[in-house]
Design a protein around this motif. Sequence first.
Motif, short mmCIF file in Angstrom:
data_model
loop_
_atom_site.label_atom_id
_atom_site.label_comp_id
_atom_site.label_asym_id
_atom_site.label_seq_id
_atom_site.Cartn_x
_atom_site.Cartn_y
_atom_site.Cartn_z
N LYS A 12 3.76 1.74 -1.21
CA LYS A 12 4.22 1.60 -2.59
C LYS A 12 3.24 2.12 -3.43
CE LYS A 12 7.03 -0.71 -5.96
NZ LYS A 12 7.65 -2.34 -6.77
N ASN A 13 2.37 1.91 -3.83
CA ASN A 13 1.31 2.40 -4.70
C ASN A 13 0.90 3.83 -4.03
OD1 ASN A 13 0.64 0.01 -6.54
ND2 ASN A 13 -0.47 -0.66 -4.77
N TYR A 14 0.67 4.16 -3.12
CA TYR A 14 0.57 5.46 -2.43
C TYR A 14 1.43 6.24 -3.13
CZ TYR A 14 0.33 9.46 0.99
OH TYR A 14 0.78 10.40 1.80
N LYS A 59 3.50 5.81 -6.07
CA LYS A 59 3.54 6.29 -7.17
C LYS A 59 2.23 7.17 -7.94
CE LYS A 59 5.49 1.70 -8.37
NZ LYS A 59 5.19 -0.05 -9.35
N THR A 60 1.18 7.12 -6.55
CA THR A 60 0.25 7.46 -7.08
C THR A 60 0.88 9.07 -6.90
OG1 THR A 60 -1.47 6.13 -6.32
CG2 THR A 60 -2.42 8.09 -6.81
N GLU A 69 0.82 -0.76 0.12
CA GLU A 69 -0.18 0.27 -0.42
C GLU A 69 0.85 1.32 0.14
OE1 GLU A 69 -3.08 0.17 -0.29
OE2 GLU A 69 -3.28 -1.32 0.01
#
Length: 702
Positions: free
Chosen positions: A94-96, A98-99, A92
């Motif tokens: 890592k995705n945060y 990237k976003t 989560e």
Amino acid sequence: LQSNGCDPGFAEENASSEEQAVITIAGNSYLASPNLPEFCGCSPGWSSAFYGAECFDSEVHSYLKNLGNQKSSESQNIDAKKVELEQLLMMETKNYRKTIKFYQKLLQKERRSKGPETKSMLPKLRGQLQEMKSKVQFLELVKKYVQPKQWGVESYVLPTVIQSGKSDTMDMAPMGESSLLLYYNTEKHQCNNQNGVRVLQAGTPLGLMAYLYSRNAFLEGYVQQFLYTFRYFCTQEEFLQFLLDRISSTLSSASLDPSTSLTKICNRSFYILQAWIEDCYSVDFATNTDLLGTLKAFISSKVASLNGYGERLLSLLEDASARRSCSADLCSGGDKCEEETEEGRKTLHSLCKKLSEDVSRKNLYWKLSRGMGPIAQHQRERLHTGSAVLPKPCCSSLTEESSVSLARADEVEPVLLIECSAQQLCWQLTLLQQEVFNKCHPVHFLNSRALGVKDKCVAVPKAVSAEAVSLKVCNLFLSKCVQDQYLLQLLKNADSISTWVAAEIVTCHTTKRQVSLLSKFLLIAKCCYEQRNFATAMQILAGLENLIVRQLPAWKILPAKVAEIMEELKAVEVFLKSDSLCLMEGDRFKTLPTIPSAHVLAMHVQQLETGGFTMTNGAHKWTKLRNIAKVVSQVHAFQENPYTYAPDFKLQSYLRQRITRFKDADISALAADNCANFHQIPAEKHSRKIQDTLRRMKATFQ
């Protein structure tokens, strides 16, 4: 997943530690003994002290229950839950990030092209960012819940904690379970309606230290509250010796069986020691070289030779020392990933601020006027750009010399103060105030009477240095307890700004210029409190309420709308003094940066410190200490949410010069040299009055 509204700072508490923990777990490269706690950040954080047991709601409990479906022993089940939780948190996070990077690129593209498609995507993406942030915060909260739970002991084992030490610094020797009851007999246990647990009320110094090993000590917020307040009943040396004695007596047995009480005592001792270093290094170890030397010597001789945990404790001490020596430089010494993490998180802070800026003003208890109108578009863009959200802090404080010669500031009148907008000056003064505020610690606000801090007066006379302050009166800490006096520097900076405000006004040579400057300072103060910079707002108010300034004739010709701001500022002051936790109400402080008034906060703590700390049998009132810890915890809460204004280094340098020039000024002496500070009677009118008086005198003699 949704955040439980407890602490948005969990996800942003320690970027470098979090990054290191994620990488370490992913690579399985840690060298710890299988039965020692993982080295991944032990400090419970300010929210633990503020919310206590309410920090972890039913959603956290139910989520943890569904993690790790392995049906085996309790310890293995907890390990499975931790592994699964770390994997989810890493994914989560890592995705945060990237976003956030994608949002920044999209934002720059929208500024260049201003296409309708890009513009329509930004609100949706902003909403996704908020959801992702809530997920990360929630997982961090679960992680805080599961980490220390397995290393605590039940209350009936606490006598073993006390007896496990070979030598104690306290003059008490408890025997068996009856000694534990002695601690609790002096405590009036109550039942919490929510979870049915007992609530600690009081205890002897040794009993309060032993309670750190209780199973629920971390979850109840006791550990963080203890770290804030133990200096009232225990010195740093006594507390450290208590921990080291428990480690010495249990370390050899800690690797035999993870379920034994000795292993749990050893692991909890390391956990508490690490939490103490992480949270209070600047106020306990950095100011006490003997304490630091004792800890390093123990780690090197007793711990480092047995496992890799000792080496990492030494590394933690070195990192804390390095952060303290260069705390003003956020980027130095950090790797690229840490910089990106900080940039992403601060960018999101600016987004949260932009989203909730209007909402925050609705819940204030005083009437706010519309202010100074909308911010210019180029200024708004400058505020929210990705490159602007990482202001480079200046290395000097408000009272230090700047690189630009002071003579240049002395040669000119306050032209920049009049030419610059109130919004610009508010931003730069806020950044300067933030630089000073971020260096303080909740412990700095304790025992302030011993430092000479009093109500409605300057904390430190200008002729007296901080080192010369006597601790002979009202010292609530133990006599051998080392106390950092940074609060005096904080209050002296506040006094310098108030003196500067008054000096700038009384040195204006025309009434028209005084009216302009009065209006400008009132608008700056209004802008500051609307942006929740209450420190600068109250400092400006103190300068305007100077006796000499209040008697200036310029007040009579001040525009009515501007003069009303003075009443607003007084209402803000009353609001801040009304309740010690008024700035923590609602959710505004979680998304909006806040700087409290240091003097007002110190007065609130002094009020809580009034009265005895001990009961008739000598036990210390933990309810009193817990309330004090809750109030001072807001310092760390506010520091986690920084302002993201774009710094104007030239304007900041100019402001530093002017503040330094007038920080020790005598306002009455400055005012006496300026004719604009006195009520002037026209010469013709004055001579006519004399002639009329003489004419009346003649008539009386005729």
